[in-house]
Write a protein that holds these residues in place. Sequence first.
Motif, PDB file in Angstrom:
ATOM      1  N   ILE A   1       0.858  -1.180   0.000  1.00  0.00           N
ATOM      2  CA  ILE A   1       0.000   0.000   0.000  1.00  0.00           C
ATOM      3  C   ILE A   1       0.896   1.233   0.000  1.00  0.00           C
ATOM      4  O   ILE A   1       1.751   1.386   0.877  1.00  0.00           O
ATOM      5  N   PHE A   2       0.714   2.112  -0.979  1.00  0.00           N
ATOM      6  CA  PHE A   2       1.527   3.304  -1.119  1.00  0.00           C
ATOM      7  C   PHE A   2       0.733   4.515  -0.660  1.00  0.00           C
ATOM      8  O   PHE A   2      -0.425   4.688  -1.052  1.00  0.00           O
ATOM      9  N   VAL A   3       1.374   5.329   0.142  1.00  0.00           N
ATOM     10  CA  VAL A   3       0.726   6.508   0.705  1.00  0.00           C
ATOM     11  C   VAL A   3       1.571   7.729   0.389  1.00  0.00           C
ATOM     12  O   VAL A   3       2.793   7.721   0.622  1.00  0.00           O
TER      13      VAL A   3
ATOM     14  N   TYR B   1       3.961   1.917   2.655  1.00  0.00           N
ATOM     15  CA  TYR B   1       5.137   2.560   2.084  1.00  0.00           C
ATOM     16  C   TYR B   1       4.835   4.008   1.751  1.00  0.00           C
ATOM     17  O   TYR B   1       3.864   4.308   1.052  1.00  0.00           O
ATOM     18  N   MET B   2       5.661   4.938   2.274  1.00  0.00           N
ATOM     19  CA  MET B   2       5.522   6.365   1.984  1.00  0.00           C
ATOM     20  C   MET B   2       6.313   6.698   0.726  1.00  0.00           C
ATOM     21  O   MET B   2       7.500   6.356   0.626  1.00  0.00           O
ATOM     22  N   VAL B   3       5.662   7.370  -0.216  1.00  0.00           N
ATOM     23  CA  VAL B   3       6.311   7.657  -1.494  1.00  0.00           C
ATOM     24  C   VAL B   3       6.735   9.113  -1.625  1.00  0.00           C
ATOM     25  O   VAL B   3       7.576   9.435  -2.465  1.00  0.00           O
TER      26      VAL B   3
ATOM     27  N   ARG C   1       9.641   9.737   2.824  1.00  0.00           N
ATOM     28  CA  ARG C   1       9.577   9.007   1.565  1.00  0.00           C
ATOM     29  C   ARG C   1      10.549   7.826   1.586  1.00  0.00           C
ATOM     30  O   ARG C   1      11.605   7.891   2.217  1.00  0.00           O
ATOM     31  N   SER C   2      10.178   6.792   0.911  1.00  0.00           N
ATOM     32  CA  SER C   2      10.921   5.529   0.799  1.00  0.00           C
ATOM     33  C   SER C   2      11.050   4.812   2.137  1.00  0.00           C
ATOM     34  O   SER C   2      11.871   3.909   2.273  1.00  0.00           O
TER      35      SER C   2
ATOM     36  N   MET D   1      12.253   5.332  -6.435  1.00  0.00           N
ATOM     37  CA  MET D   1      11.007   5.031  -5.749  1.00  0.00           C
ATOM     38  C   MET D   1      10.026   4.374  -6.705  1.00  0.00           C
ATOM     39  O   MET D   1       9.297   3.462  -6.332  1.00  0.00           O
ATOM     40  N   GLU D   2      10.018   4.811  -7.962  1.00  0.00           N
ATOM     41  CA  GLU D   2       9.135   4.201  -8.943  1.00  0.00           C
ATOM     42  C   GLU D   2       9.498   2.753  -9.167  1.00  0.00           C
ATOM     43  O   GLU D   2       8.631   1.880  -9.286  1.00  0.00           O
TER      44      GLU D   2
END
Length: 492
Positions: free
Chosen positions: A199-201, A272-274, A279-280, A484-485
């Motif tokens: 899950i990306f946030v 996961y924080m994007v 981040r990362s 990150m991508e």
Amino acid sequence: MVIFPSFILRGNELYFVTLGFVKNVDKMLDSIGGEQGLSKTYADSSKRLELRYRPKDPYCHPVCGNRFSSTNLLIRVCRRRRKGSNEEGHMSIEVLGLIETTYKFQGMADFQYLATQNEPGGSQVSLYNKVVLRKPEKKEFFDQPVPLFLPPPIFSRLDNPVDYFYRPDVIHREGNITSLLSRENLIGPNRARRPHNAIFVGFDDKSVPSEPLEAAKLNWNKNSIHHSDVKAEQEVRKLFERRPVWSRNAVKANVDIHPEKLKLLLPYLAYYMVTGPWRSMWVRFGYDPRKNPDAKIYQVLDFRIRCGMKHGFGVNDMPVKAKRSAYHYSLPTTVNKAVPQPASLKEITQDGTSSPGFKASSSKYMLKESAYVFREGMLPPYRQMFYQLCDLEVDKIKSIIHKNDGQEEQCDERDGWCMPRTADELRDIISSMITQVVRAKRPALSTPKLKPVRAGRKVEESDEEEDDEDEEDYKPSEGSENEMETEMLDYM
């Protein structure tokens, strides 16, 4: 000439053996680089052995042999009989040694390119005396007219036939929405997303998830079949109970777990924080660092060492090496492919158990502490590092981080709960500390100035930009947009 080189171990001495049709041993050794080139290839297990049909031709494209571990015996069979006698000869068999390493030339030979010129009559004339500099020459040598000779920069990337099924790129397919919206002529990577169900946030998202996706639960429960997987899950749970935000490298430095299993376990325990100050990072389910000022110490600091001639460092002067460099580039055909290797006889005793000299590592996949921690007098393992503020164990840095404790009012996307420009100040301090360590290690160097690369600077201003992170090894480059991508695709 077809050769199958092998290495045998006899006592404390290493012997080189060839199986094939060899008429001249000296020429055979020259074709594989001589003793020096052979030793250099043998010392690096990732290299393939190169066989050149024309060793003195710099334009000769080699045939490459793969390296294999083997458990074979080299036996010499002699048959002696008297000349002119019809009696059976005397047979003798002698074991010369154990063949532990073998190079097999299993691929096809590529096209060979000769430096020649076509004459009007159809004959070909060699150009080697005109294009190859064999000794110091005078000006007349370089002034002589030479026909245009452009050898191919690279030959085939593969030496075995493969079935490649070409298919159209869905991104560039006519009528595709993405293709219609994009005005730039971009190459769209059509990489398949891997079912890790993370899950990306983003920083602007209103809420954070409190539990994993059902697919992530099923995926982990299906693959956690070994007792070591259950133990790793318990250890990672304890890590998130002790500290709600972790980087992947920090987890890998505290828990011994296979990287592929970690890809399945992290989406099961955290999101996961994007974007933003975290981040990362992997964050425990239900914990929102944007609403808790105590999460300030878990923010990420993107630190990069810039080095180059204009900063006072040469290519080989900086003790911290780049993880990838064009100076050490190897053609794809010269890298040994990963193949299943048989067990070595040294690792197995007569009863089938491990020998005393073979000890399984208790921390096979764990990273060193320097993968995520920075202390005074320490050099980072790579020129680009992503530190959490709590892992910067320097008193001066801690005082800056906690300067506004109790006075945090709003969480900013760039600085988080810290004071404005805190990250820039921390980069300057770390750069200064690293400069002092470098000077101590290399006193003869001129005084370098290691400039920090701030978040707002363009990519082209950096001397060296790190590549995407490799999942198998420690490659601390999980913070930039491209990286990150890449990780997002791995977990989707």
